[in-house]
Design an enzyme around this catalytic site. Structure first.
Site, PDB file in Angstrom:
ATOM      1  N   ILE A 160       0.940  -1.106   0.064  1.00 54.43           N
ATOM      2  CA  ILE A 160      -0.228   0.024  -0.107  1.00 54.43           C
ATOM      3  C   ILE A 160       0.842   1.033  -0.076  1.00 54.43           C
ATOM      4  O   ILE A 160       1.728   1.478   0.948  1.00 54.43           O
ATOM      5  CB  ILE A 160      -0.942   0.004   1.349  1.00 54.43           C
ATOM      6  CG1 ILE A 160      -1.870  -1.203   1.224  1.00 54.43           C
ATOM      7  CG2 ILE A 160      -1.744   1.363   1.312  1.00 54.43           C
ATOM      8  CD1 ILE A 160      -2.629  -1.014   2.536  1.00 54.43           C
TER       9      ILE A 160
ATOM     10  N   GLU B 288       2.816  -8.108   5.445  1.00 55.95           N
ATOM     11  CA  GLU B 288       3.948  -7.837   6.383  1.00 55.95           C
ATOM     12  C   GLU B 288       4.263  -6.239   6.468  1.00 55.95           C
ATOM     13  O   GLU B 288       4.156  -5.765   5.429  1.00 55.95           O
ATOM     14  CB  GLU B 288       5.144  -8.665   5.555  1.00 55.95           C
ATOM     15  CG  GLU B 288       5.175  -9.981   5.431  1.00 55.95           C
ATOM     16  CD  GLU B 288       6.093 -10.638   4.415  1.00 55.95           C
ATOM     17  OE1 GLU B 288       6.521  -9.907   3.676  1.00 55.95           O
ATOM     18  OE2 GLU B 288       6.162 -11.841   4.266  1.00 55.95           O
TER      19      GLU B 288
ATOM     20  N   ASN C 195       7.420   0.898  11.232  1.00 50.57           N
ATOM     21  CA  ASN C 195       6.699   1.509  10.694  1.00 50.57           C
ATOM     22  C   ASN C 195       5.347   1.451  11.647  1.00 50.57           C
ATOM     23  O   ASN C 195       4.335   0.823  11.367  1.00 50.57           O
ATOM     24  CB  ASN C 195       6.244   1.053   9.457  1.00 50.57           C
ATOM     25  CG  ASN C 195       5.127   1.944   8.489  1.00 50.57           C
ATOM     26  OD1 ASN C 195       4.495   2.582   8.947  1.00 50.57           O
ATOM     27  ND2 ASN C 195       5.031   1.798   6.991  1.00 50.57           N
TER      28      ASN C 195
ATOM     29  N   TYR D 118      -3.443  -1.334  10.522  1.00 51.71           N
ATOM     30  CA  TYR D 118      -3.604  -2.577  10.233  1.00 51.71           C
ATOM     31  C   TYR D 118      -4.317  -3.086  11.464  1.00 51.71           C
ATOM     32  O   TYR D 118      -5.431  -3.907  11.330  1.00 51.71           O
ATOM     33  CB  TYR D 118      -2.362  -3.407   9.957  1.00 51.71           C
ATOM     34  CG  TYR D 118      -1.635  -3.153   8.578  1.00 51.71           C
ATOM     35  CD1 TYR D 118      -2.660  -2.634   7.636  1.00 51.71           C
ATOM     36  CD2 TYR D 118      -0.357  -3.128   8.596  1.00 51.71           C
ATOM     37  CE1 TYR D 118      -1.859  -1.882   6.328  1.00 51.71           C
ATOM     38  CE2 TYR D 118       0.346  -2.474   7.389  1.00 51.71           C
ATOM     39  CZ  TYR D 118      -0.255  -2.110   6.410  1.00 51.71           C
ATOM     40  OH  TYR D 118       0.424  -1.732   5.214  1.00 51.71           O
TER      41      TYR D 118
END
Length: 142
Positions: free
Chosen positions: A64, A98, A103, A110
Site C-alpha cells: 500500500i 508484512e 512503521n 492494520y
C-alpha cells in the site's frame, strides 16, 4: 491499475513513492494472473496504489503506497479497505501482510482494521529490520 497507469508513474516511483520495489517488479506484478492492483486518483493524478496477491485460499497484501506529498489524508486507509473488500469478494479465508516493525503508523492502521500479529520475519527489510506478519481472518465462506 493498468499498464498505462504504470507507465504514467514508473519514472517517479522511487522519488515520490519511497520504500517501494524496483519499477520492473511492479510491471511484472501487473502482468501476473495472481495479482490485482488498484489506484487512488485525485484530479486524474495517481496519489496512491495498492496490490493483492491471491493463492487458492487466501490473499496477501503486497503493498500500500501513498505519494509522499499526499500522506496523512486517509488514502492508505481507503486503499486498505478496498483490498479487504476484494479479498472477501474472492471468497478468501483471510488476508495477510508484512509490515516493517519500525512503521508504527502502518501497524496501528492494520490493527484498527482487524489484523492481528501472527509472526515475525527476522532481518527481512534491508537485512536489518524485522517484518511483522499480520493476518485478518474472515468467517469461513459457506
Amino acid at each position: 491499475m493498468t499498464l498505462k497507469d504504470y507507465e504514467n508513474i514508473k519514472d517517479i516511483l522511487i522519488d515520490e513513492f519511497d520504500d517501494f520495489w524496483k519499477p520492473s517488479i511492479l510491471e511484472s506484478e501487473l502482468k501476473s494472473e495472481n495479482s490485482k492492483y488498484i489506484v487512488a486518483k485525485e484530479n486524474g493524478e495517481i496519489v496512491g496504489f495498492a496490490g493483492l496477491w491471491f493463492s487458492p485460499i487466501d490473499a496477501e497484501i503486497t503493498n500500500i503506497v501513498t505519494k509522499k506529498t499526499e500522506r496523512k489524508r486517509g488514502i492508505g486507509t481507503l486503499l486498505l479497505g478496498k483490498l479487504i473488500e476484494m479479498a472477501k469478494e474472492e471468497k478468501k479465508d483471510n488476508i495477510s501482510l508484512e509490515v516493517n516493525e519500525n512503521n508504527v503508523a502502518a501497524g496501528i492502521l492494520y490493527e484498527s482494521a482487524g489484523f492481528e500479529v501472527v509472526g515475525i520475519r527476522k532481518n527481512y527489510y534491508n537485512g536489518e529490520d524485522n517484518a511483522i506478519i499480520m493476518t485478518k481472518y474472515f468467517q469461513k465462506n459457506v
